[in-house]
Design a protein around this motif. Structure first.
Motif, PDB file in Angstrom:
ATOM      1  N   ASP A  61      15.364  -8.689  14.468  1.00  0.00           N
ATOM      2  CA  ASP A  61      16.210  -8.322  13.329  1.00  0.00           C
ATOM      3  C   ASP A  61      15.493  -7.471  12.290  1.00  0.00           C
ATOM      4  OD1 ASP A  61      18.541  -9.396  14.228  1.00  0.00           O
ATOM      5  OD2 ASP A  61      18.245 -11.340  13.262  1.00  0.00           O
ATOM      6  N   ALA A  62      14.242  -7.114  12.554  1.00  0.00           N
ATOM      7  CA  ALA A  62      13.483  -6.312  11.585  1.00  0.00           C
ATOM      8  C   ALA A  62      12.319  -5.636  12.306  1.00  0.00           C
ATOM      9  CB  ALA A  62      12.957  -7.215  10.467  1.00  0.00           C
ATOM     10  N   ILE A  63      11.763  -4.624  11.621  1.00  0.00           N
ATOM     11  CA  ILE A  63      10.517  -4.014  12.084  1.00  0.00           C
ATOM     12  C   ILE A  63       9.511  -4.099  10.945  1.00  0.00           C
ATOM     13  CG2 ILE A  63      11.403  -2.484  13.871  1.00  0.00           C
ATOM     14  CD1 ILE A  63      11.516  -0.227  11.785  1.00  0.00           C
ATOM     15  N   ARG A  64       8.234  -4.096  11.303  1.00  0.00           N
ATOM     16  CA  ARG A  64       7.210  -4.220  10.283  1.00  0.00           C
ATOM     17  C   ARG A  64       6.026  -3.311  10.579  1.00  0.00           C
ATOM     18  NH1 ARG A  64       2.732  -6.694  10.879  1.00  0.00           N
ATOM     19  NH2 ARG A  64       2.740  -7.380   8.718  1.00  0.00           N
ATOM     20  N   LYS A  65       5.311  -2.970   9.500  1.00  0.00           N
ATOM     21  CA  LYS A  65       4.043  -2.248   9.643  1.00  0.00           C
ATOM     22  C   LYS A  65       3.183  -2.561   8.425  1.00  0.00           C
ATOM     23  CE  LYS A  65       1.946   2.325  10.401  1.00  0.00           C
ATOM     24  NZ  LYS A  65       2.172   3.745  10.725  1.00  0.00           N
ATOM     25  N   SER A  66       1.889  -2.661   8.666  1.00  0.00           N
ATOM     26  CA  SER A  66       0.923  -2.887   7.601  1.00  0.00           C
ATOM     27  C   SER A  66       0.133  -1.595   7.387  1.00  0.00           C
ATOM     28  CB  SER A  66      -0.005  -4.024   8.028  1.00  0.00           C
ATOM     29  OG  SER A  66      -0.790  -4.418   6.940  1.00  0.00           O
ATOM     30  N   PHE A  67       0.120  -1.127   6.154  1.00  0.00           N
ATOM     31  CA  PHE A  67      -0.604   0.109   5.810  1.00  0.00           C
ATOM     32  C   PHE A  67      -1.837  -0.241   4.990  1.00  0.00           C
ATOM     33  CE2 PHE A  67       2.604   3.305   6.937  1.00  0.00           C
ATOM     34  CZ  PHE A  67       3.742   2.531   7.033  1.00  0.00           C
ATOM     35  N   ARG A  68      -2.938   0.467   5.246  1.00  0.00           N
ATOM     36  CA  ARG A  68      -4.155   0.264   4.457  1.00  0.00           C
ATOM     37  C   ARG A  68      -4.604   1.581   3.842  1.00  0.00           C
ATOM     38  NH1 ARG A  68      -6.871  -4.741   5.020  1.00  0.00           N
ATOM     39  NH2 ARG A  68      -5.697  -5.947   6.538  1.00  0.00           N
ATOM     40  N   PHE A  69      -5.078   1.489   2.607  1.00  0.00           N
ATOM     41  CA  PHE A  69      -5.496   2.682   1.858  1.00  0.00           C
ATOM     42  C   PHE A  69      -6.912   2.477   1.329  1.00  0.00           C
ATOM     43  CE2 PHE A  69      -0.954   2.313   1.948  1.00  0.00           C
ATOM     44  CZ  PHE A  69      -0.562   3.583   2.290  1.00  0.00           C
ATOM     45  N   ASP A  70      -7.449   3.518   0.722  1.00  0.00           N
ATOM     46  CA  ASP A  70      -8.821   3.424   0.208  1.00  0.00           C
ATOM     47  C   ASP A  70      -8.931   2.432  -0.943  1.00  0.00           C
ATOM     48  OD1 ASP A  70      -9.690   5.247   2.017  1.00  0.00           O
ATOM     49  OD2 ASP A  70      -9.723   6.946   0.615  1.00  0.00           O
ATOM     50  N   ASP A  71      -7.875   2.354  -1.739  1.00  0.00           N
ATOM     51  CA  ASP A  71      -7.935   1.494  -2.916  1.00  0.00           C
ATOM     52  C   ASP A  71      -6.517   1.220  -3.419  1.00  0.00           C
ATOM     53  OD1 ASP A  71      -7.133   3.829  -4.184  1.00  0.00           O
ATOM     54  OD2 ASP A  71      -9.159   4.371  -4.767  1.00  0.00           O
ATOM     55  N   PHE A  72      -6.422   0.490  -4.504  1.00  0.00           N
ATOM     56  CA  PHE A  72      -5.116   0.119  -5.057  1.00  0.00           C
ATOM     57  C   PHE A  72      -4.320   1.330  -5.527  1.00  0.00           C
ATOM     58  CE2 PHE A  72      -2.517  -0.889  -8.785  1.00  0.00           C
ATOM     59  CZ  PHE A  72      -1.589  -1.732  -8.188  1.00  0.00           C
ATOM     60  N   THR A  73      -5.026   2.286  -6.142  1.00  0.00           N
ATOM     61  CA  THR A  73      -4.313   3.465  -6.658  1.00  0.00           C
ATOM     62  C   THR A  73      -3.590   4.202  -5.538  1.00  0.00           C
ATOM     63  OG1 THR A  73      -5.944   3.677  -8.404  1.00  0.00           O
ATOM     64  CG2 THR A  73      -4.601   5.604  -7.962  1.00  0.00           C
ATOM     65  N   ARG A  74      -4.281   4.334  -4.402  1.00  0.00           N
ATOM     66  CA  ARG A  74      -3.667   5.015  -3.246  1.00  0.00           C
ATOM     67  C   ARG A  74      -2.496   4.199  -2.711  1.00  0.00           C
ATOM     68  NH1 ARG A  74      -5.906  10.272  -2.124  1.00  0.00           N
ATOM     69  NH2 ARG A  74      -7.910  10.198  -3.137  1.00  0.00           N
ATOM     70  N   ALA A  75      -2.682   2.894  -2.632  1.00  0.00           N
ATOM     71  CA  ALA A  75      -1.620   2.024  -2.113  1.00  0.00           C
ATOM     72  C   ALA A  75      -0.390   2.099  -3.018  1.00  0.00           C
ATOM     73  CB  ALA A  75      -2.119   0.579  -2.021  1.00  0.00           C
ATOM     74  N   PHE A  76      -0.631   2.074  -4.320  1.00  0.00           N
ATOM     75  CA  PHE A  76       0.496   2.089  -5.250  1.00  0.00           C
ATOM     76  C   PHE A  76       1.182   3.456  -5.269  1.00  0.00           C
ATOM     77  CE2 PHE A  76       2.822   1.604  -9.197  1.00  0.00           C
ATOM     78  CZ  PHE A  76       3.318   0.326  -9.043  1.00  0.00           C
ATOM     79  N   GLY A  77       0.403   4.510  -5.090  1.00  0.00           N
ATOM     80  CA  GLY A  77       0.993   5.849  -4.993  1.00  0.00           C
ATOM     81  C   GLY A  77       1.918   5.957  -3.795  1.00  0.00           C
ATOM     82  N   PHE A  78       1.476   5.379  -2.677  1.00  0.00           N
ATOM     83  CA  PHE A  78       2.312   5.339  -1.475  1.00  0.00           C
ATOM     84  C   PHE A  78       3.601   4.562  -1.758  1.00  0.00           C
ATOM     85  CE2 PHE A  78       3.302   2.621   2.284  1.00  0.00           C
ATOM     86  CZ  PHE A  78       3.750   3.605   3.156  1.00  0.00           C
ATOM     87  N   MET A  79       3.479   3.428  -2.420  1.00  0.00           N
ATOM     88  CA  MET A  79       4.665   2.624  -2.727  1.00  0.00           C
ATOM     89  C   MET A  79       5.642   3.401  -3.613  1.00  0.00           C
ATOM     90  SD  MET A  79       2.947  -1.113  -3.273  1.00  0.00           S
ATOM     91  CE  MET A  79       4.457  -2.059  -3.332  1.00  0.00           C
ATOM     92  N   ALA A  80       5.103   4.177  -4.542  1.00  0.00           N
ATOM     93  CA  ALA A  80       5.984   4.972  -5.414  1.00  0.00           C
ATOM     94  C   ALA A  80       6.756   6.001  -4.595  1.00  0.00           C
ATOM     95  CB  ALA A  80       5.144   5.660  -6.491  1.00  0.00           C
ATOM     96  N   GLN A  81       6.073   6.609  -3.619  1.00  0.00           N
ATOM     97  CA  GLN A  81       6.753   7.589  -2.763  1.00  0.00           C
ATOM     98  C   GLN A  81       7.831   6.923  -1.916  1.00  0.00           C
ATOM     99  OE1 GLN A  81       2.946   9.332  -1.066  1.00  0.00           O
ATOM    100  NE2 GLN A  81       4.160  11.168  -1.293  1.00  0.00           N
ATOM    101  N   VAL A  82       7.500   5.752  -1.359  1.00  0.00           N
ATOM    102  CA  VAL A  82       8.483   5.020  -0.541  1.00  0.00           C
ATOM    103  C   VAL A  82       9.665   4.587  -1.407  1.00  0.00           C
ATOM    104  CG1 VAL A  82       8.882   2.948   0.854  1.00  0.00           C
ATOM    105  CG2 VAL A  82       6.769   4.260   1.146  1.00  0.00           C
TER     106      VAL A  82
END
Ligand SMILES: C[C@H](O)[C@H](O)[C@H]1CNC2=NC(N)=NC(=O)C2=N1
Length: 95
Positions: free
Chosen positions: A28-49
């Protein structure tokens, strides 16, 4: 408009075309785990998503711990996986 759930055959056809995405148990769902260099990169990705999600009116279930973003895509209105999830996953991959 009713949103239809993908069939098992459709899931088997579509999910392998999404790199790193896997079917959650039950299908009923799909998942993926993403890893970045640091929190700033991770949060930037989240903002784009988040912008993609708002545009599509289709929103992820997700969590963030420092440099990791775990995303689950499912369609609440279909009570399972629909083409909307595949489309959003494709857009995320294209970022
Ligand atoms: C009213 C609004 O269009 C709906 O509630 C949208 C919003 N975002 C959504 N996101 C997800 N993941 N599934 C939905 O069914 C859904 N429905």
């Amino acid at each position: 408009m009713a949103i239809s759930k993908l069939t098992g055959a459709e899931r088997a056809d579509l999910i392998p075309s999404l790199p790193g995405w896997s079917e959650v148990e039950g299908g009923d769902a799909i998942r993926k785990s993403f890893r970045f260099d640091d929190f700033t990169r991770a949060f930037g990705f989240m903002a784009q998503v988040a912008l993609l999600a708002e545009k599509a009116d289709h929103h992820p279930e997700w969590s963030n711990v420092y440099n990791r973003v775990d995303i689950v895509l499912t369609t609440h209105d279909a009570d399972g996986l629909s083409m909307r999830d595949i489309d959003l996953a494709r857009q995320i991959e294209a970022l």
